[in-house]
Design a protein around this motif. Structure first.
Motif, PDB file in Angstrom:
ATOM      1  N   GLN A 175      -3.490 -10.596   0.222  1.00 39.37           N
ATOM      2  CA  GLN A 175      -3.766  -9.760   1.133  1.00 39.37           C
ATOM      3  C   GLN A 175      -2.807  -9.686   2.348  1.00 39.37           C
ATOM      4  OE1 GLN A 175      -6.416  -7.489   0.727  1.00 39.37           O
ATOM      5  NE2 GLN A 175      -6.285  -6.850   2.996  1.00 39.37           N
ATOM      6  N   ALA A 176      -2.274 -11.026   2.523  1.00 40.88           N
ATOM      7  CA  ALA A 176      -1.174 -11.139   3.686  1.00 40.88           C
ATOM      8  C   ALA A 176       0.093 -10.012   3.607  1.00 40.88           C
ATOM      9  CB  ALA A 176      -0.552 -12.516   3.850  1.00 40.88           C
ATOM     10  N   PHE A 177       0.179  -9.563   2.514  1.00 38.73           N
ATOM     11  CA  PHE A 177       1.648  -8.512   2.418  1.00 38.73           C
ATOM     12  C   PHE A 177       0.818  -7.227   2.715  1.00 38.73           C
ATOM     13  CE2 PHE A 177       1.982 -12.052  -0.435  1.00 38.73           C
ATOM     14  CZ  PHE A 177       3.372 -12.407  -0.092  1.00 38.73           C
ATOM     15  N   LYS A 178      -0.306  -6.888   2.788  1.00 37.36           N
ATOM     16  CA  LYS A 178      -1.026  -5.597   3.190  1.00 37.36           C
ATOM     17  C   LYS A 178      -1.081  -5.449   4.794  1.00 37.36           C
ATOM     18  CE  LYS A 178      -2.740  -5.734  -1.601  1.00 37.36           C
ATOM     19  NZ  LYS A 178      -3.832  -5.878  -2.283  1.00 37.36           N
ATOM     20  N   LEU A 182       6.956  -3.723  -1.737  1.00 35.74           N
ATOM     21  CA  LEU A 182       6.569  -2.404  -1.584  1.00 35.74           C
ATOM     22  C   LEU A 182       5.364  -2.367  -0.567  1.00 35.74           C
ATOM     23  CD1 LEU A 182       6.580  -0.911  -5.312  1.00 35.74           C
ATOM     24  CD2 LEU A 182       8.223  -0.575  -3.349  1.00 35.74           C
ATOM     25  N   PHE A 183       4.511  -3.250  -0.627  1.00 35.72           N
ATOM     26  CA  PHE A 183       3.395  -3.219   0.470  1.00 35.72           C
ATOM     27  C   PHE A 183       3.882  -3.478   1.826  1.00 35.72           C
ATOM     28  CE2 PHE A 183       0.047  -3.558  -2.759  1.00 35.72           C
ATOM     29  CZ  PHE A 183      -0.914  -2.530  -2.236  1.00 35.72           C
ATOM     30  N   SER A 184       5.358  -4.351   1.817  1.00 38.36           N
ATOM     31  CA  SER A 184       5.908  -4.516   3.080  1.00 38.36           C
ATOM     32  C   SER A 184       6.833  -3.450   3.669  1.00 38.36           C
ATOM     33  CB  SER A 184       6.509  -5.944   2.835  1.00 38.36           C
ATOM     34  OG  SER A 184       5.699  -6.771   2.392  1.00 38.36           O
ATOM     35  N   GLU A 186       3.793   4.648  -0.694  1.00 42.31           N
ATOM     36  CA  GLU A 186       2.750   5.642  -1.066  1.00 42.31           C
ATOM     37  C   GLU A 186       2.362   5.079  -2.831  1.00 42.31           C
ATOM     38  OE1 GLU A 186       4.084   9.690  -0.728  1.00 42.31           O
ATOM     39  OE2 GLU A 186       4.667   9.332   1.305  1.00 42.31           O
ATOM     40  N   PHE A 187       3.541   4.826  -3.304  1.00 41.48           N
ATOM     41  CA  PHE A 187       3.242   4.549  -4.876  1.00 41.48           C
ATOM     42  C   PHE A 187       2.424   3.287  -5.135  1.00 41.48           C
ATOM     43  CE2 PHE A 187       4.910   1.666  -8.133  1.00 41.48           C
ATOM     44  CZ  PHE A 187       4.554   2.402  -9.264  1.00 41.48           C
ATOM     45  N   VAL A 188       2.683   2.291  -4.241  1.00 37.49           N
ATOM     46  CA  VAL A 188       2.087   1.147  -4.444  1.00 37.49           C
ATOM     47  C   VAL A 188       0.648   0.982  -4.136  1.00 37.49           C
ATOM     48  CG1 VAL A 188       2.421  -0.194  -2.271  1.00 37.49           C
ATOM     49  CG2 VAL A 188       2.614  -1.504  -4.169  1.00 37.49           C
ATOM     50  N   GLN A 189       0.098   2.282  -3.526  1.00 43.66           N
ATOM     51  CA  GLN A 189      -1.491   2.085  -3.452  1.00 43.66           C
ATOM     52  C   GLN A 189      -2.068   2.098  -4.481  1.00 43.66           C
ATOM     53  OE1 GLN A 189      -2.398   1.274  -0.499  1.00 43.66           O
ATOM     54  NE2 GLN A 189       0.107   1.663   0.164  1.00 43.66           N
TER      55      GLN A 189
END
Length: 365
Positions: free
Chosen positions: A172-175, A287-289, A343-346
Motif C-alpha cells: 500500500q505504501a507505493f500507492k 509505476l504506482f510511484s 494509468e496502466f498500473v491501475q
C-alpha cells in the motif's frame, strides 16, 4: 467462506513471497470482509501484525513436530472447518484428513527449471518435486503471470484449464501520496543525489545489476541501489573499484517500506534489467510511484510494465546505456511515459485482485 492459508512466508519472509502473502490476505480481508481468514503456522511474528488485528483474520498455531507443515497443517485446517486451503508459495501439505476441503496453490515462477545454473542440484530436485506434487493435488492453480502459466503447462504438464492467471499487486505504501516533508527527510537521511536512477531487488546474478553499472560507465548518471547483497555483489564492487566509480553508485541498507516508496518517487528513472522474473513487483511499485520504468524485454516483464515502459535487451549494455541516456536527457518524455504507466498500473489495484480471487474461490466451492 472460511479460507486457510499456509502462513509461513506471511510471518517470516521480508520481501517477495512474504509481501505477496501479506498483501493477498490484507486485500481479501478488506474487500471481502464477510469471509474468515485463518493464518496457519507454528508461530507468528511482528510482520503483518496490523493485518492480524483485523476482526476477520485469525492466527492458528499448527501442530508441533518435525515436518508438521507437510504432514499436519492440512489436517489442522480441516479441523478448523476451512472450506479452502491456499498454499501461497508453490507448496501444499502432503497429508489430509477425510473432511472435505478445496485446495488452491499459487505458483510464482519456475526459474529453477529455466535457469538451473542459479540453483544447486539438490534444491532443483526438491523444488521440482514439491511444485509438481502441489500442482497435481490442487483443485486450482494460480499463476501470477501469463509467462508463469506457460511455464506450468510446459514443465509441470498441467492442463491449461486448471490454471488461472491472477496478477499480484504491491504494498500500500507505493500507492499513497506521502507528505513532501517525509519525502525530503528520506532524501536527506540517505544523502541522495539531486537526480538519480534507481534499482531495487536482491543483488544476485539473475537480476543483472552489473550490466547497468557497465552501462553508466563514462556517464555522470548516479545510480542508487536498494537490495540484499549476495556473493554476486563482490563482482560489482570489483568493477566499481577498477573503474573508479565508487562515488557514482550508492548502495542503501536499512530502508523501511515507507522510505523505499519515497525513494521511488524521488528517482528520475527505475531500471530493472532482470534476465527472468515470475512477475516483477518492483516494476509495479515504480509505476504506482509515477516513475518511468526501463526493464527487460524478456519473460513476464512486458506484462508488468505495459506499453509505455521502455524495454531493453538485458544482455546488451549498449542498449541499456542508450535508453537510459535518452530518458535522462529528455525529462519530459520520462514524465509522459510515467503518467501513461500510472494509468496502466491501475489494473493491479487491490479491488480488482480481490474480486478475481473471490471469484476463483467461489467457483471451486
Amino acid at each position: 467462506m472460511k479460507i486457510a492459508f499456509d502462513a509461513k512466508r506471511f510471518f517470516h519472509n521480508t520481501s517477495g513471497l512474504g509481501n505477496y502473502s501479506r498483501d493477498l490476505v490484507r486485500i481479501l480481508s478488506e474487500y471481502a470482509p464477510e469471509n474468515e481468514y485463518l493464518l496457519l503456522n507454528k508461530n507468528k511474528s511482528e510482520r503483518g501484525k496490523e493485518i492480524l488485528d483485523r476482526p476477520n483474520v485469525r492466527f492458528i498455531e499448527t501442530s508441533k513436530g518435525n515436518f508438521s507443515r507437510q504432514f499436519k497443517m492440512g489436517k489442522d485446517a480441516q479441523k478448523q472447518g476451512a472450506d479452502i486451503f491456499h498454499g501461497l508459495s508453490g507448496e501444499l501439505p502432503l497429508k489430509w484428513g477425510k473432511d472435505p476441503i478445496k485446495k488452491v496453490v499459487t505458483i510464482h515462477d519456475l526459474i529453477f527449471v529455466r535457469y538451473p545454473q542459479y540453483y544447486s542440484f539438490f534444491d532443483r530436485k526438491i523444488h521440482f518435486w514439491k511444485f509438481k506434487k502441489a500442482a497435481d493435488t490442487a483443485d486450482k492453480i494460480i499463476a501470477i503471470s501469463e509467462q508463469t502459466k506457460r511455464d506450468i503447462i510446459q514443465y509441470l504438464k498441467v492442463p491449461e484449464d486448471k490454471i488461472e492467471v491472477i496478477y499480484q499487486g504491491c504494498h500500500q505504501a507505493f500507492k499513497e501520496q506521502q507528505p513532501v516533508e517525509f519525502i525530503q527527510s528520506a532524501k536527506n537521511k540517505f544523502n541522495l543525489p539531486g537526480r538519480f536512477i534507481l534499482n531495487v531487488g536482491t543483488i544476485e546474478e539473475r537480476k543483472n545489476l552489473l550490466n547497468v553499472v557497465k552501462a553508466i560507465k563514462e556517464t555522470e548518471i548516479p545510480l542508487v541501489v536498494v537490495g540484499r547483497k549476495t556473493k554476486y555483489y563482490q563482482k560489482i564492487e570489483r568493477f566499481l573499484k577498477k573503474n573508479k566509480m565508487e562515488k557514482q553508485v550508492l548502495f542503501l541498507e536499512g530502508v523501511s517500506m515507507e522510505e523505499l516508496a519515497a525513494i521511488y518517487k524521488l528517482a528520475d528513472i527505475f531500471i530493472y534489467p532482470s534476465f527472468f522474473e515470475g512477475f516483477g513487483i518492483p516494476v509495479i511499485e515504480a509505476l504506482f510511484s509515477k516513475t518511468v520504468v526501463v526493464t527487460s524485454n524478456t519473460s513476464c516483464l512486458p506484462e508488468a510494465g505495459g506499453k509505455d515502459s521502455v524495454y531493453i535487451d538485458p544482455h546488451n549494455e549498449l542498449d541499456i546505456r542508450a535508453k537510459l541516456t535518452f530518458l535522462w536527457e529528455n525529462e519530459s518524455e520520462g514524465k509522459r511515459r510515467a503518467e501513461k504507466g500510472f494509468e496502466f498500473v491501475q489494473k493491479f489495484n487491490d479491488e480488482s485482485i480481490a474480486r478475481e480471487l473471490i471469484n476463483l474461490y467461489q467457483k471451486i466451492i
